[in-house]
Scaffold this active site. Sequence first.
Site, mmCIF file in Angstrom:
data_model
loop_
_atom_site.group_PDB
_atom_site.id
_atom_site.type_symbol
_atom_site.label_atom_id
_atom_site.label_comp_id
_atom_site.label_asym_id
_atom_site.label_seq_id
_atom_site.Cartn_x
_atom_site.Cartn_y
_atom_site.Cartn_z
ATOM 1 C CB THR A 1 -0.995 -0.122 1.248
ATOM 2 O OG1 THR A 1 -1.519 1.279 1.344
ATOM 3 C CG2 THR A 1 -0.147 -0.363 2.449
ATOM 4 C CG ASP A 2 -1.422 4.888 -1.092
ATOM 5 O OD1 ASP A 2 -1.737 4.213 0.005
ATOM 6 O OD2 ASP A 2 -1.905 5.540 -1.628
ATOM 7 C CD GLU A 3 -3.603 3.060 4.669
ATOM 8 O OE1 GLU A 3 -4.646 3.050 4.248
ATOM 9 O OE2 GLU A 3 -3.416 3.307 5.571
ATOM 10 C CE1 TYR B 1 -3.463 -2.699 5.580
ATOM 11 C CE2 TYR B 1 -3.099 -0.420 5.302
ATOM 12 C CZ TYR B 1 -3.130 -1.886 4.880
ATOM 13 O OH TYR B 1 -3.304 -2.095 3.303
ATOM 14 C CE LYS C 1 0.056 -4.608 3.033
ATOM 15 N NZ LYS C 1 -0.356 -5.936 2.394
#
Length: 333
Positions: free
Chosen positions: A125-127, A149, A153
């Site tokens: 993810t970009d998060e 989260y 990741k």
Amino acid sequence: MKLLVCGGAGFMGSHFIKYILAKYPDYQVVNFDKLTYAGYLENLHEVENDPRYKFVQGDICDREILEKTVQEFGIEAIVNYAAETHVDRSIMDPDAFLRTDVLGTFNLLEVTKKFNLKKMVQVSTDEVYGSIEKGSFTEESPFAPNSPYAAAKAGGDHLCRAYFVTYQTPVVVSHSCNFYGANQYPEKIIPLFITNLLEGKKVPLYGDGKNVREWIHTSDHCRAIDLLLHKAEPGEVYNIGTGQEIENVELTKLILAEMGQGEEMIEPVKDRPGHDRRYSINWSKIKEDLGWEPEKDFGEGLEETIEWYRANESWWRKLKSGEYLEYYKKQYK
Ligand code: NAD
Ligand code: TDX
């Protein structure tokens, strides 16, 4: 190719399995999924009788069943969609996130190494990059995850990097912007808001609603992962973005307009703790190296998504009961 798709009963994993089976007639796909609250085999009803498709219920944290599956089916490559994925849940209950997103990824890397698999694609993810006020994150941007989260990741992604550098494990990592489309579990903003409105309920908009997200349709993401699986060099990292950025409040107004409802249906609620203000990624690398570009216009994709939820009420009604309701009661009490 004999492919192990982990998390294939979830939203994007199930789209990918159907995409692969349609595109590659000689491929075999094993869907390895724990069937958590987010895993739903009905997402795969179109392929459940296809002899090239098999389902194994298993946890990526369980190395034994993972190894047995890889050996039994002669698996050649892994695409990992399996993860705990909802930021709000990670804030309330992070344990499963750490287990699956970090230890699960570690197990998949170990299996890829032990059985000399050709490739592992880690869907991330970009998060992991955190929030950005102006400009866009590139693949060189440092990780600065802000939710449990995103941190979990990031942990999995760091392990991928370390395995390539240390053991030359042939892993490729993707950092994608927010997914949308049919079959998304009705806890993420787009399906939650659509289904709430179909139920005559208001939509809970966090904070001032001015947080920005960048959106990618399932079809565009499947094409990108296909390229990563077949064309990307081991050890590479690719951002997958679209430039289709929108503030949550504007997104909400689009959904309301499309569904013929007024802004009185917006219910401002307290903000998510640590809420990232804006995600934006630069995806020029995947365009230059692999020739990928997004094709689906956001307005058109959103309209089709709303139509899908209208036409598939029994699908989401089942998911919006029981455990799901307990979870939301806890959040908005
Ligand atoms: P999802 O929550 O819809 O599905 C996740 C799937 O993984 C479910 O089928 C679940 O049963 C399975 N799973 C969970 N824990 C498991 C375990 N321990 N072992 C085996 N299976 C397990 O997920 P999604 O939204 O389709 O996201 C897929 C991947 O893409 C995730 O890795 C996520 O981090 C990443 N991602 C998601 C988005 C997004 O907007 N949803 C954006 C970028 C990246
Ligand atoms: O009820 C809501 N109200 C609201 O205002 C929900 C569920 C969300 N929001 C806001 C929070 C975010 O700014 O909408 C935005 C999108 O929220 P989510 O759909 O929960 O997604 P996000 O937090 O952006 O994370 C998603 O994108 C990156 C996925 O859930 C992750 O798995 C992915 O990695």
